[in-house]
Structure formats: C-alpha cells, structure tokens
Write an enzyme that holds these catalytic residues in place. Sequence first.
Site, mmCIF file in Angstrom:
data_model
loop_
_atom_site.group_PDB
_atom_site.id
_atom_site.type_symbol
_atom_site.label_atom_id
_atom_site.label_comp_id
_atom_site.label_asym_id
_atom_site.label_seq_id
_atom_site.Cartn_x
_atom_site.Cartn_y
_atom_site.Cartn_z
ATOM 1 C CD GLU A 256 57.584 28.944 2.864
ATOM 2 O OE1 GLU A 256 56.815 29.162 3.819
ATOM 3 O OE2 GLU A 256 58.661 29.542 2.708
ATOM 4 C CB CYS A 295 49.783 28.223 4.830
ATOM 5 S SG CYS A 295 50.106 29.658 3.793
HETATM 6 P P1 NAP Z 1 50.629 17.698 0.841
HETATM 7 O O1 NAP Z 1 49.718 16.538 0.882
HETATM 8 O O2 NAP Z 1 51.858 17.651 1.656
HETATM 9 O O3 NAP Z 1 50.988 17.912 -0.709
HETATM 10 C C1 NAP Z 1 51.739 19.007 -1.125
HETATM 11 C C2 NAP Z 1 52.332 18.733 -2.492
HETATM 12 O O4 NAP Z 1 53.302 17.685 -2.368
HETATM 13 C C3 NAP Z 1 51.316 18.233 -3.516
HETATM 14 O O5 NAP Z 1 51.642 18.750 -4.766
HETATM 15 C C4 NAP Z 1 51.517 16.725 -3.480
HETATM 16 O O6 NAP Z 1 51.110 16.105 -4.657
HETATM 17 C C5 NAP Z 1 53.020 16.666 -3.320
HETATM 18 N N1 NAP Z 1 53.530 15.413 -2.781
HETATM 19 C C6 NAP Z 1 52.934 14.564 -1.922
HETATM 20 N N2 NAP Z 1 53.772 13.542 -1.634
HETATM 21 C C7 NAP Z 1 54.911 13.752 -2.338
HETATM 22 C C8 NAP Z 1 56.150 13.052 -2.468
HETATM 23 N N3 NAP Z 1 56.386 11.918 -1.798
HETATM 24 N N4 NAP Z 1 57.102 13.568 -3.289
HETATM 25 C C9 NAP Z 1 56.892 14.720 -3.968
HETATM 26 N N5 NAP Z 1 55.728 15.421 -3.881
HETATM 27 C C10 NAP Z 1 54.764 14.953 -3.067
HETATM 28 O O7 NAP Z 1 49.857 19.039 1.253
HETATM 29 P P2 NAP Z 1 48.453 19.575 0.741
HETATM 30 O O8 NAP Z 1 47.383 18.742 1.360
HETATM 31 O O9 NAP Z 1 48.473 19.747 -0.731
HETATM 32 O O10 NAP Z 1 48.445 21.041 1.354
HETATM 33 C C11 NAP Z 1 47.998 21.350 2.647
HETATM 34 C C12 NAP Z 1 49.174 21.650 3.541
HETATM 35 O O11 NAP Z 1 49.989 22.653 2.960
HETATM 36 C C13 NAP Z 1 48.736 22.222 4.873
HETATM 37 O O12 NAP Z 1 49.425 21.547 5.880
HETATM 38 C C14 NAP Z 1 49.154 23.684 4.818
HETATM 39 O O13 NAP Z 1 49.472 24.242 6.064
HETATM 40 C C15 NAP Z 1 50.329 23.632 3.938
HETATM 41 N N6 NAP Z 1 50.543 24.917 3.273
HETATM 42 C C16 NAP Z 1 51.600 25.684 3.664
HETATM 43 C C17 NAP Z 1 51.833 26.908 3.056
HETATM 44 C C18 NAP Z 1 53.006 27.770 3.448
HETATM 45 O O14 NAP Z 1 53.298 28.712 2.720
HETATM 46 N N7 NAP Z 1 53.681 27.500 4.534
HETATM 47 C C19 NAP Z 1 50.990 27.356 2.042
HETATM 48 C C20 NAP Z 1 49.920 26.551 1.668
HETATM 49 C C21 NAP Z 1 49.710 25.330 2.290
HETATM 50 P P3 NAP Z 1 49.667 15.432 -4.789
HETATM 51 O O15 NAP Z 1 48.657 16.509 -4.525
HETATM 52 O O16 NAP Z 1 49.657 14.951 -6.179
HETATM 53 O O17 NAP Z 1 49.632 14.360 -3.749
#
Ligand code: NAP
Length: 520
Positions: A256, A295
């Site tokens: 997602e 999102c």
């Molecule tokens: P993110 O930086 O991609 O992080 C998401 C999750 O992945 C966090 O728990 C992060 O941990 C973890 N993560 C990062 N690198 C990883 C790796 N190499 N291996 C495993 N896990 C890893 O995103 P975010 O900044 O938290 O969230 C914002 C984004 O989420 C936006 O782009 C938004 O559109 C999207 N979003 C989408 C939805 C949907 O339902 N489609 C809903 C909500 C948000 P850490 O925080 O510890 O780095």
Amino acid sequence: MQTLQSYVLGRWTPSSSAPVLLHNPTTEEAIAEVRSGGFDARAVVEHARKLGAPALAKLSFAQRGELCKALASALHAKREELIEVSVLNGGTTRGDAKFDIDGAIGTLMAYADLAAKLPERPFLVDGAGLQLGRTARFWGQHVWLTRPGVALHINAFNFPAWGMLEKLACALVAGVPVIEKPGTPTALLAWRVAQILVESGKLPEGSYQFIAGSVGELMDQLGPQDCVAFTGSSATGAKLRAHPAVVRHNLRLNVEADSLNAAVLGAAVEAGSETYNLFLANVVLDMTQKTGQKCTATRRVLVPRERLAEVRADLVAELGRIVVGDPADKATRMGPLSSKSQFDDVRAGIERLAKGGEIVCGGAQPARAKGWFLAPTLIAAREASEPLFHAEEVFGPCASLLPYSGEPEEAAQLVALGGGGLVTSAYSNDNGWCERYLALAGPWHGRVWFASDKSSEQSLAPGMVLPSMVHGGPGRAGGGEELGGERGLHFYMQRVAVQGFKGLVEASFGQPAASASASA
Ligand code: NAP
C-alpha cells in the site's frame, strides 16, 4: 526519557543499540527513544509459528472475532490517554487523533461482527460448486484455507493506531499470527497501543509480537507460507519487492503506497449547490486533516476551465479559515507535520511543484517560529498536464489546482497521469458524466467516490477508508488491496480448487445449503 522496547518471545525486550529520538512536533522536544534490535529474528518468527499459529488454529472464526472485540474494548477503555499520546508524538489535533484511534477500534469491531457471521467450519467457501465430469459425480469447489504462516506487518508513520489494527484484525480473524513493525517517527502511540493489547491478556501466546525500530533480519526468516503487508512509500515498497525472501519464496507481499488522489468537479455543478459546497468542504478537509499526511488525501483538484477563478477564490477563502497551531488547543484545525524530516520533505516538495505554477496560498515558509508547521498550500498549475503535478506526492497539506475542459474523458486522462491511485472523487449530478468518468478513470483506482445533490447529505468523505470496502490501488498506489469485509482475510489464506467425488466435495466443502442437502 521513555525507551520503546520490542515485545518478542512473550516479553518486553531491551536493546543497547544506538537510540533514535522521537519528538513532539509542536515543541521540537525529544520525548522518547527507540533502540532497534535486541532479539533473534529467527526465534521471533519461530515463536509465532510454533505457538501463535496453532493457538489461533484452535479458535473458530467467531472466537477470533470475540478476541478482536476484547482488544477493541481494551483500547476503548484507554481512548483518552491514546488521544493525548497521539497529540504529543504525532502533532495531531484531537479530531485527527480520534480519526486514527476510533478508526482502529471501529475496524476491530467491524471484523468482530463479520467473524461472528462466518461459518463454524475452519475454511471459507468461494462461489458455487461446479460439475467437472460427464455427470455430476465428479465435482469441483473453491475454498479458502488459512495459510500456516506468519504475517509481518510493516506500517507507515501516519496512522500508528489504525494502520496497525486494520491489518491485525484481518490476520487474527483469518488465524495468522502477526509481527508488527510501526513507522518509527510516531511509534510512541503504536507502542502504547501494543502495550494495551498485550496487557489485555487476551492474545494467545505468539499471536502478536511488536518490533520497535528496524525490522532487522526478520524478512530473511520468512518462507513460502508467510506474508508481508506493507504500507509506506513506493521507494520502500520497491525495496521490499526486490528482497531475496520475496524473490526466492514468492513470499506473499501486499504493498500500500503513494497516491496522487484527484478530486474532479464535474461540468454544470452550480455554485452554491449541495454538490459544490461538498466539493469545497471535502477538498479542504482532505488537504488539512492529519496535516495532509493521509494516503487518501486529495493532491490534485481538477476544475472546468471556465470555473477556475471562482473555485480558486473559494478554496483560498476556505483554506484561509484553517487555524494552524498547537494541536492541543481546541480552536486549532491543523497541527504540525509529524517530524522534522516530513517538514523538510514537504517544504522541498512545495518548492519543486511551485516551478510548474503559482502558489495561491500557503507556501514553503514555516507557519510558526517553533515546531514543524506549514500553512495549507494550493498551487495553481500553468499547464494541467505538467508532469510535476502527476509525478510527486508531497505528503503534507498541499494540493494542485488543474484546469480541464469539463469533459469526463479529459479529466480521466489527466487523472491517469498519476500512474494509479487509491481513490478519486468526482462531483456531478449527471449520471452519464459519472458513467463516462468511471469507465476510464476507474481502472486506475481502487475506489471511485461520487457526490451528487441526492447523496451529499449522507456521504462519508472520500478520504475515509471503510472496513467493508476495499482499500488499495494499482500502479504507484502499490498494486495492493486490503479490507473489503471478507476479502481482507483472503490475503492470509490460500484459495484451493478441490476436485473429486461430489459426495465428498459438496458435502464437506460446498456452500452450507448445498452441503446439507448432499449429506442428507
Ligand atoms: P516509509 O519511509 O516507506 O516507511 C514505511 C515503513 O517501512 C516504516 O515502518 C519504515 O520503518 C519501514 N521501512 C523503511 N525501510 C525499510 C526497509 N528497507 N525494510 C523494511 N522496512 C522498512 O513511509 P512513511 O514515511 O512511514 O509513510 C509515508 C508514506 O506512506 C507516504 O508515501 C504515504 O502515501 C504512504 N501511505 C500509504 C498508505 C496506503 O494505504 N496506501 C497509507 C498510509 C501511508 P522506519 O519508520 O523505522 O524507517
């Protein structure tokens, strides 16, 4: 200072690795720290496999629903405290905090209700049986069976409660143990929720573990019956897709990700009509709720060319009424961005988008001297097809205003430039216009939301994700699908085509009515 620990192997586990600080985004003060690691990843996965999976397998769907209900009521009892933690660590207003926390509790309850209606048998029947042989003697039936695996849930920072609980509800009802890893910047709320779930004493041993900080080597431990449900950026989603465990085992992965959700004002929607007023209210809500860190937030606003000046003036007036400030203050309508890195990313994103148009309100300047505040920002595009507006998700209170002809085909073409999204909303009283828009814009989305004078009074905002309807979208939105009632369980189950003697297949695996008559 509070140190967040992981809950693994049945206990809260300290770690001595270097700390990552969590902040109050209103004051910029450090309020907690997260230390990754301190556990053996293989042992964590084995704990879920050996204890969690068999314990859940002993429960019927209805009993797992009772479990969800008990967790919901444990959270509800601590609702006020959770709201305060959300304001403190997420910078959410009380209203935004409730959106996350009540959404979490409501989704657990919705799955508790759904589970109570599922069959007593430990599998789900998929569709009607089929005659496969020359006569009905040789028969076929599709069924869903729980996969004997483990679910790793990786969530984004923006919905620390709802993001965790909507996934947990589906996995538990399906009968699969969960290892939860929340987004770090707002992990204080996720951690407090995890503590309440554990303290409830309702979770069977091994059915729920919580990872503070990095996932470490967990992905490497997963195999062909396990799954990963990820919510976050496209960039992280792409990394997970290329992970050796995913490639080697065809590990089930649901992504997602980002979405440039578009709100489209149809042709001939009169100023002052219910539909027009709802359009204005929803665009403003979706730009500012959770400070645009949603999102499903509206990122692009498409308006018939001849209405552009009027809509622009109305939106600027409405956005100007949004009080930006301390989220604990009741008068505040929009709090800060959740973290310094979010604040920096959104400011940089606004500056990039501004190259393709004119900032008509807000901008990249901080809205207050202290804290990570920005004003709601609307950018009028010079050209609607300018790639900037269709390529970059600025994850904050920012949207672009794009002119189009009023024809649904042109609107759909522009919307599709976003490369796939979670939801598009369209405002029109003309059914023909809506049908033409759906036919072309629909395949690019997981959800299409229509408003008209007839439904505006009852409609829920397009940014709202409901447990009964699917959430997810194609292309840049990740290609995933969650929720949708019973559909949400299928990710954790295997669809199996059962073929054989009708007396066995229909009686043992058919739809309840058919199996009753077959065995009679
Ligand atoms: P993110 O930086 O991609 O992080 C998401 C999750 O992945 C966090 O728990 C992060 O941990 C973890 N993560 C990062 N690198 C990883 C790796 N190499 N291996 C495993 N896990 C890893 O995103 P975010 O900044 O938290 O969230 C914002 C984004 O989420 C936006 O782009 C938004 O559109 C999207 N979003 C989408 C939805 C949907 O339902 N489609 C809903 C909500 C948000 P850490 O925080 O510890 O780095």
